[in-house]
Each structure stands twice: as structure tokens, then as C-alpha cells.
Motif scaffolding. Structure first.
Motif, PDB file in Angstrom:
ATOM      1  N   ILE A 179       7.101 -23.281 -14.966  1.00 16.09           N
ATOM      2  CA  ILE A 179       5.607 -23.440 -14.848  1.00 16.09           C
ATOM      3  C   ILE A 179       4.762 -22.265 -15.374  1.00 16.09           C
ATOM      4  O   ILE A 179       5.184 -21.156 -15.410  1.00 16.09           O
ATOM      5  CB  ILE A 179       5.519 -23.154 -13.324  1.00 16.09           C
ATOM      6  N   SER A 180       3.862 -22.653 -16.363  1.00 13.57           N
ATOM      7  CA  SER A 180       3.323 -21.617 -17.051  1.00 13.57           C
ATOM      8  C   SER A 180       2.395 -20.542 -16.317  1.00 13.57           C
ATOM      9  O   SER A 180       2.013 -20.958 -15.091  1.00 13.57           O
ATOM     10  CB  SER A 180       2.153 -22.388 -17.823  1.00 13.57           C
ATOM     11  N   GLY A 181       2.228 -19.413 -16.775  1.00 15.79           N
ATOM     12  CA  GLY A 181       1.638 -18.325 -16.021  1.00 15.79           C
ATOM     13  C   GLY A 181       0.323 -18.119 -16.586  1.00 15.79           C
ATOM     14  O   GLY A 181       0.131 -18.485 -18.020  1.00 15.79           O
ATOM     15  N   GLU A 189      -9.630 -19.101 -19.483  1.00 13.49           N
ATOM     16  CA  GLU A 189      -8.784 -20.065 -19.263  1.00 13.49           C
ATOM     17  C   GLU A 189      -7.961 -19.723 -18.066  1.00 13.49           C
ATOM     18  O   GLU A 189      -7.269 -18.456 -18.125  1.00 13.49           O
ATOM     19  CB  GLU A 189      -7.919 -20.328 -20.551  1.00 13.49           C
ATOM     20  N   LYS A 190      -7.563 -20.742 -17.291  1.00 14.34           N
ATOM     21  CA  LYS A 190      -6.452 -20.361 -16.233  1.00 14.34           C
ATOM     22  C   LYS A 190      -5.168 -21.218 -16.795  1.00 14.34           C
ATOM     23  O   LYS A 190      -5.410 -22.604 -16.648  1.00 14.34           O
ATOM     24  CB  LYS A 190      -6.936 -20.664 -14.927  1.00 14.34           C
ATOM     25  N   GLU A 191      -3.979 -20.600 -17.189  1.00 14.88           N
ATOM     26  CA  GLU A 191      -2.880 -21.238 -17.681  1.00 14.88           C
ATOM     27  C   GLU A 191      -1.821 -21.405 -16.320  1.00 14.88           C
ATOM     28  O   GLU A 191      -0.871 -21.869 -16.723  1.00 14.88           O
ATOM     29  CB  GLU A 191      -2.567 -20.606 -18.813  1.00 14.88           C
ATOM     30  N   GLY A 192      -2.162 -20.756 -15.575  1.00 13.62           N
ATOM     31  CA  GLY A 192      -1.106 -20.637 -14.286  1.00 13.62           C
ATOM     32  C   GLY A 192      -1.858 -21.238 -12.990  1.00 13.62           C
ATOM     33  O   GLY A 192      -3.075 -21.387 -12.881  1.00 13.62           O
ATOM     34  N   GLY A 193      -0.791 -21.413 -11.890  1.00 17.03           N
ATOM     35  CA  GLY A 193      -1.286 -21.730 -10.705  1.00 17.03           C
ATOM     36  C   GLY A 193      -1.362 -23.232 -10.623  1.00 17.03           C
ATOM     37  O   GLY A 193      -2.042 -23.624  -9.704  1.00 17.03           O
ATOM     38  N   VAL A 194      -1.156 -23.969 -11.381  1.00 18.03           N
ATOM     39  CA  VAL A 194      -1.025 -25.576 -11.446  1.00 18.03           C
ATOM     40  C   VAL A 194      -0.525 -26.133  -9.989  1.00 18.03           C
ATOM     41  O   VAL A 194      -0.982 -26.997  -9.344  1.00 18.03           O
ATOM     42  CB  VAL A 194      -0.569 -26.340 -12.422  1.00 18.03           C
ATOM     43  N   SER A 195       0.582 -25.575  -9.501  1.00 10.58           N
ATOM     44  CA  SER A 195       1.138 -25.836  -8.206  1.00 10.58           C
ATOM     45  C   SER A 195       0.238 -25.552  -6.919  1.00 10.58           C
ATOM     46  O   SER A 195       0.033 -26.413  -6.137  1.00 10.58           O
ATOM     47  CB  SER A 195       2.562 -25.137  -8.171  1.00 10.58           C
ATOM     48  N   GLU A 265       4.184 -15.500 -17.999  1.00  8.17           N
ATOM     49  CA  GLU A 265       3.604 -14.366 -18.536  1.00  8.17           C
ATOM     50  C   GLU A 265       3.577 -13.179 -17.589  1.00  8.17           C
ATOM     51  O   GLU A 265       3.699 -13.455 -16.450  1.00  8.17           O
ATOM     52  CB  GLU A 265       2.184 -14.995 -18.402  1.00  8.17           C
ATOM     53  N   LYS A 266       3.581 -11.999 -18.403  1.00  4.73           N
ATOM     54  CA  LYS A 266       3.712 -10.767 -17.917  1.00  4.73           C
ATOM     55  C   LYS A 266       2.364 -10.257 -17.351  1.00  4.73           C
ATOM     56  O   LYS A 266       1.533  -9.929 -18.135  1.00  4.73           O
ATOM     57  CB  LYS A 266       4.261  -9.626 -18.503  1.00  4.73           C
ATOM     58  N   PRO A 267       1.909 -10.188 -16.144  1.00  3.32           N
ATOM     59  CA  PRO A 267       0.563  -9.871 -15.599  1.00  3.32           C
ATOM     60  C   PRO A 267       0.310  -8.449 -15.990  1.00  3.32           C
ATOM     61  O   PRO A 267       1.317  -7.558 -16.307  1.00  3.32           O
ATOM     62  CB  PRO A 267       0.571  -9.935 -14.127  1.00  3.32           C
ATOM     63  N   ALA A 268      -0.945  -7.879 -16.098  1.00  2.00           N
ATOM     64  CA  ALA A 268      -1.300  -6.708 -16.660  1.00  2.00           C
ATOM     65  C   ALA A 268      -0.601  -5.537 -15.321  1.00  2.00           C
ATOM     66  O   ALA A 268      -0.782  -5.850 -14.196  1.00  2.00           O
ATOM     67  CB  ALA A 268      -2.720  -6.559 -16.534  1.00  2.00           C
TER      68      ALA A 268
END
Length: 299
Positions: A179-181, A189-195, A265-268
Motif C-alpha cells: 500500500i503506497s505511503g 498530492e496524497k499518495e497514501g491513505g487509500v484504505s 514512505e518514511k514520514p518526516a
């Protein structure tokens, strides 16, 4: 709840589960009000659905301190899908559109997104294989005047594949999910959170601890990489699992499984991507066709 069949198809009207399609990778238990239409043509099933998650349009917004109910804060979801059965399995495609106007009056923003969801399941000899893919697009944040905020596009992906080979009482299998982050450097753009956006994945619960809905519900979600990413919905993840099981008698299933997961993806502010490893040992006894008891230990 109403279920009736006509010459132009079957209609399901009332509270029901709309988030159940394909494999259990994107399925959930949510019950919502709405209408579903099913029309079989031989081995093909076509259908459509409309679910009303929120209805809030009776009292207009009249200013700070006296907001009442917004004039347009509905949340509606529309589905179109087709399922094709074939020897040894089936395949399908779902298109879902979601419109959420919860903050349209107060924040001048709406969510207008869609998901494309194909899947396939097949049994070939002793091997069962299933796969599903998700793509979410559209406007995650669509601002209107007088707001001057920047719109945010949804561009999120998800994929799952699982396989299980059965040899008498013994079986082995594996699974992979991605699942993309969300990339912290792309604010438009929001690449995460689709679920989480569509309410997908509650049923999946591959482990006893990580991304397990009952554990998250009754004991709270794990921390790290954002609450949603390791709570009820799998998000921002590369996930791998292997398992082996044995059925000494038809009603008893003993299974040992190992899993590994890391962030996409590694969050800040975070140093590493690893979520970690998990090992599960479970024993499940089937008491009746619709009742089983499971005891397990996970670390």
C-alpha cells in the motif's frame, strides 16, 4: 432491509455491507444504508450500488456560533462492478466514486475521489491463487472560493497476492501486500491513505497483532509511522508473510506463520522504515459450520 427479485435484476435496499468485493484484502464489515442492484447473465454478474454514508442537508449554515447542520455535508458512494466466473475461479472489476462534503460549508472543501479495483481468484490443481489491485485517484481536497488553499490530488496504489498449496492434511502458503505511503515532499498530492479513505481492509487482518482489527479495536492500535498506518487499515506498507499448517483431523487446524513489514514512505522525523517482524502460532477448532474457536500466541 428489503431483498426482492424482478425481471430486470435483484434489488437490495436498506442497511447492508457495501465494502466486500473480490478477495478480503480490501473488504470491511461496515454496514451502511443504500441500494444495490445485481443482474446475472449466465456466468457474468453486473451490478451497481449507491450508499449514503451521511445525510446532512436540512438546516443551512448561518455563521459562526450558529452552525446547526451544514447545507451540503452529504457523503455518498457510487459503485459499478462486474464479476466473471470461470472454471476453477472468478475475476471482477469494481469502479467506486466517493463524494464527501462534510466540510464544504465551514472549510469550503470537498473530497471527490474514485478507486479502480480488479481481482482474480483461481484454483489450479492443489494450488489456490488470488490477487487484487487498487488505484485511488481524484481530488482528495477540492477547495472552492473564498478559500485560497491548494487542492490535493489522490494518487494512491495498493496490491495483494496470496497463494496456498494443499497436500492432504498439510498446506503451505505465502502472501504479499503493498500500500503506497504519502510522500511528505509532495504537498499537492496524497499518495497514501487509500484504505482509510474508502474504508478498505478491516477484514484482511493477516497477523494476530500488526494490522489486526480485533486487536486494534479492543487493545488500541500500535504506534509509529502515524496511527492509521498500523491500526485498523493497512497503509504505507510493504508486507510479506509465509505460513505452514497441518490438519490432524478435519476440524482442527494448527498454523505457524511469520511476517515482515516496512514503510513505503518514511514520514518526516523518522529514522527507519522498518515496522518489524511477527511470529504467530494458532490452533483453530471448527465446532459447527458457522462457529469455530481459535487460540493463538503472537510476538
Amino acid at each position: 432491509y428489503l431483498d426482492f427479485k424482478t425481471a430486470i435484476g435483484q434489488f437490495l435496499v436498506g442497511y447492508q455491507n457495501f465494502v466486500a468485493f473480490g478477495t478480503n484484502f480490501a473488504d470491511s464489515h461496515h454496514t451502511k444504508p443504500g441500494v444495490k442492484w445485481l443482474f446475472p447473465i449466465g456466468d457474468t454478474l453486473i451490478g451497481a450500488a449507491w450508499e449514503q454514508n451521511r445525510e446532512n442537508s436540512s438546516v443551512p449554515y448561518v455563521g459562526p456560533g450558529n452552525q446547526g447542520t451544514a447545507s451540503d455535508s452529504d457523503k455518498s458512494v457510487y459503485d459499478l462492478f462486474v464479476i466473471q466466473k470461470f472454471k476453477g475461479g472468478d475475476a471482477g472489476l469494481l469502479f467506486q466514486y466517493l463524494r464527501d462534503a462534510a466540510n464544504s460549508d465551514v472549510g469550503n472543501v470537498k473530497t471527490k475521489v474514485y478507486v479502480i479495483d480488479p481481482y482474480v481468484k483461481a484454483t489450479i490443481g492443489p494450488v489456490f491463487v488470488e490477487a487484487e489491485m487498487l488505484y485511488g485517484g481524484g481530488k482528495y481536497a477540492d477547495y472552492s472560493k473564498p478559500s485560497t488553499a491548494q487542492d490535493v490530488d489522490l494518487k494512491a496504489w495498493g496490491a495483494y497476492i496470496g497463494a496456498k498449496a494443499t497436500f492432504g492434511p498439510l498446506y503451505v502458503g505465502g502472501m504479499f501486500a503493498w500500500i503506497s505511503g504519502d510522500d511528505p515532499d509532495t504537498l499537492d498530492e496524497k499518495e497514501g491513505g487509500v484504505s482509510a479513505v474508502f474504508g478498505f481492509g478491516q477484514v484482511f487482518s493477516p497477523c494476530l497483532i500488526l494490522w489486526n482489527d480485533p486487536t486494534s479495536t479492543w487493545m488500541g492500535g500500535l504506534t509509529g509511522y502515524g496511527t492509521a498506518s498500523v491500526a485498523n487499515y493497512m497503509d504505507n506498507a510493504w508486507f510479506y508473510g509465509l505460513y505452514v499448517g497441518y490438519k490432524p483431523i478435519p476440524k482442527l487446524d494448527v498454523r505457524l506463520a511469520g511476517y515482515y513489514a516496512k514503510a513505503d514512505e518514511k514520514p518526516a522525523g523518522y529514522v527507519e522504515k522498518d515496522y518489524g517482524y511477527e511470529a504467530d502460532l494458532t490452533a483453530t477448532y471448527k465446532i459447527y459450520d458457522n462457529l469455530e474457536y481459535m487460540i493463538g500466541v503472537g510476538y
